[in-house]
Motif scaffolding. Structure first.
Motif, PDB file in Angstrom:
ATOM      1  N   ASN A 197       0.722  -1.187   0.043  1.00 27.61           N
ATOM      2  CA  ASN A 197       0.135   0.045   0.095  1.00 27.61           C
ATOM      3  C   ASN A 197       0.864   1.325  -0.015  1.00 27.61           C
ATOM      4  OD1 ASN A 197      -2.165   1.803   0.282  1.00 27.61           O
ATOM      5  ND2 ASN A 197      -2.123   1.852   2.286  1.00 27.61           N
ATOM      6  N   PRO A 198       1.101   1.830  -1.094  1.00 29.63           N
ATOM      7  CA  PRO A 198       2.053   2.979  -1.104  1.00 29.63           C
ATOM      8  C   PRO A 198       1.221   4.132  -0.829  1.00 29.63           C
ATOM      9  CG  PRO A 198       1.551   2.233  -3.414  1.00 29.63           C
ATOM     10  CD  PRO A 198       1.068   1.224  -2.626  1.00 29.63           C
ATOM     11  N   VAL A 199       1.962   4.898   0.072  1.00 31.06           N
ATOM     12  CA  VAL A 199       1.453   6.194   0.757  1.00 31.06           C
ATOM     13  C   VAL A 199       2.277   7.319   0.569  1.00 31.06           C
ATOM     14  CG1 VAL A 199      -0.289   4.769   2.043  1.00 31.06           C
ATOM     15  CG2 VAL A 199       1.870   5.493   2.881  1.00 31.06           C
ATOM     16  N   PRO A 200       1.938   8.652   0.560  1.00 32.91           N
ATOM     17  CA  PRO A 200       2.948   9.522   0.519  1.00 32.91           C
ATOM     18  C   PRO A 200       3.368   9.955   1.886  1.00 32.91           C
ATOM     19  CG  PRO A 200       0.570  10.517   0.432  1.00 32.91           C
ATOM     20  CD  PRO A 200       0.425   9.022   0.160  1.00 32.91           C
ATOM     21  N   SER A 201       4.521  10.667   1.935  1.00 32.49           N
ATOM     22  CA  SER A 201       4.992  10.988   3.303  1.00 32.49           C
ATOM     23  C   SER A 201       4.470  12.382   3.755  1.00 32.49           C
ATOM     24  CB  SER A 201       6.578  11.555   3.005  1.00 32.49           C
ATOM     25  OG  SER A 201       6.672  12.581   1.928  1.00 32.49           O
ATOM     26  N   GLU A 202       4.470  12.695   5.069  1.00 31.23           N
ATOM     27  CA  GLU A 202       3.772  13.736   5.542  1.00 31.23           C
ATOM     28  C   GLU A 202       4.442  14.990   5.396  1.00 31.23           C
ATOM     29  OE1 GLU A 202       0.896  13.181   7.331  1.00 31.23           O
ATOM     30  OE2 GLU A 202       0.723  11.212   7.196  1.00 31.23           O
ATOM     31  N   THR A 203       5.684  15.134   5.262  1.00 35.31           N
ATOM     32  CA  THR A 203       6.423  16.367   5.421  1.00 35.31           C
ATOM     33  C   THR A 203       7.395  16.640   4.219  1.00 35.31           C
ATOM     34  OG1 THR A 203       6.313  16.270   7.810  1.00 35.31           O
ATOM     35  CG2 THR A 203       7.503  18.038   6.758  1.00 35.31           C
ATOM     36  N   ALA A 204       7.175  17.978   3.624  1.00 35.64           N
ATOM     37  CA  ALA A 204       8.198  18.068   2.524  1.00 35.64           C
ATOM     38  C   ALA A 204       9.545  18.487   3.183  1.00 35.64           C
ATOM     39  CB  ALA A 204       7.825  19.445   1.889  1.00 35.64           C
ATOM     40  N   LEU A 205      10.618  17.750   2.595  1.00 28.34           N
ATOM     41  CA  LEU A 205      12.031  18.227   3.260  1.00 28.34           C
ATOM     42  C   LEU A 205      12.722  18.379   2.188  1.00 28.34           C
ATOM     43  CD1 LEU A 205      12.022  14.891   5.329  1.00 28.34           C
ATOM     44  CD2 LEU A 205      11.711  17.218   6.282  1.00 28.34           C
ATOM     45  N   SER A 206      13.925  18.756   2.510  1.00 28.12           N
ATOM     46  CA  SER A 206      15.100  19.085   1.347  1.00 28.12           C
ATOM     47  C   SER A 206      15.521  17.717   0.736  1.00 28.12           C
ATOM     48  CB  SER A 206      16.300  19.557   2.124  1.00 28.12           C
ATOM     49  OG  SER A 206      16.801  18.971   2.875  1.00 28.12           O
ATOM     50  N   GLN A 207      16.153  17.678  -0.091  1.00 29.97           N
ATOM     51  CA  GLN A 207      16.420  16.326  -0.942  1.00 29.97           C
ATOM     52  C   GLN A 207      17.479  15.785   0.152  1.00 29.97           C
ATOM     53  OE1 GLN A 207      19.181  15.863  -4.572  1.00 29.97           O
ATOM     54  NE2 GLN A 207      17.053  15.083  -5.235  1.00 29.97           N
ATOM     55  N   TYR A 208      18.651  16.606   0.774  1.00 35.40           N
ATOM     56  CA  TYR A 208      19.455  15.702   1.458  1.00 35.40           C
ATOM     57  C   TYR A 208      18.621  15.342   2.915  1.00 35.40           C
ATOM     58  CZ  TYR A 208      22.874  15.444   5.395  1.00 35.40           C
ATOM     59  OH  TYR A 208      23.714  15.075   6.430  1.00 35.40           O
TER      60      TYR A 208
END
Length: 293
Positions: free
Chosen positions: A64-75
């Motif tokens: 069950n693929p789901v999106p992450s909660e928070t936008a983070l930098s690539q690093y």
């Protein structure tokens, strides 16, 4: 009629196993991918997310693929994946460091199209770029890439006047403000960005296209061998049955046609970040501009 109690017990056990609740047998394993819910409308994520769904479905396993909660930098995103802290899958350009720290699924998810780079320029500079005669004149102009993008090192190593920025939005602002002359963007990225920044009066430069072999992989945690294998199995099935091609052309067919790559001057660059394990010899995995796939 005599019934063997041992055989009866075995039959009962089989029936109980077959009739057990489906939820106990088929509870999907959640897979968190690194594209936050807040960016769901951003079209740059639509293809890799759809491809991840397709690969996991084709794998025959229950995910069950789901999106992450928070936008983070690539690093920070890659660091969280490395530490196994809430992210299971990332798609990003490969580098020796990333392949050492993480586990790549060695199938270029965009067929290497990310290495075909059109030049984003100001509309008023169209004639200026048409009049450039050779690679040396282009390299004399100023360009930019993200601070933690492998492309920054690739362009620098090929002699381009490349500065860097940690701000995605800021790079477009620098182009508009004439602090740089052009901004190389992949065929897959540029159409959506022209729409997103339409007020900036930008365009794809005529005539030129940069090309370097580049791989955009799905990455998982170093220890997550099962997920990596399932994704690879699913991708190879999707390649074989044509469903990956269908999805690829659905998302990028119009952009490829608009880019008109066969009629551009191609500047072929060396990519010093490719590792020996890059599947360059598997030609069926790579984009061919003459075929459009």
């Amino acid at each position: 009629m005599n019934i063997n109690p041992i055989k009866l017990s075995a039959v009962v056990m089989v029936l109980l196993f077959v009739m057990r609740p489906l939820s106990a047998a088929q509870t999907p394993h959640q897979v968190v991918y690194s594209w936050p819910k807040a960016m769901a409308a951003d079209s740059r994520g639509h293809y890799p997310i759809a491809l991840l769904h397709l690969a996991l479905e084709k794998s025959g396993q229950s995910y069950n693929p789901v999106p992450s909660e928070t936008a983070l930098s690539q690093y920070r995103t890659l660091r969280q994946l490395e530490l196994n802290q809430g992210i299971d899958v990332v798609w990003t350009m490969s580098s020796p460091e990333r392949e050492q720290q993480l586990r790549p699924v060695r199938i270029p998810i965009d067929r290497g199209l990310i290495g075909w780079r059109l030049l984003l320029i100001r509309q008023q500079d169209e004639q200026r770029f048409l009049q450039l005669k050779d690679e040396a004149q282009l390299k004399a102009l100023k360009t930019i890439q993200g601070l933690d993008w492998p492309d920054y090192h690739i362009l620098q190593s090929n002699g381009f006047r490349t500065s860097s920025s940690a701000s995605y939005q800021g790079m477009f602002n620098m182009l508009q403000a004439r602090r740089i002359d052009y901004f190389p963007r992949s065929v897959t990225e540029l159409p959506a960005e022209l729409v997103a920044f339409k007020q900036a009066d930008l365009m794809a430069s005529p005539k030129w296209v940069l090309y370097y072999p580049a791989v955009l992989y799905f990455f998982v945690n170093k220890n997550n061998t099962k997920l990596a294998q399932d994704i690879e199995n699913g991708l190879r099935i999707a390649i074989a049955d044509g469903s990956m091609k269908q999805l690829f052309l659905q998302h990028f067919g119009a952009a490829i046609q608009q880019a008109d790559l066969p009629n551009r001057t191609v500047l072929r660059l060396h990519n010093p970040l490719l590792t020996p394990d890059t599947p360059l010899s598997e030609h069926e995995l790579w984009f061919n501009p003459q075929k459009g796939y």
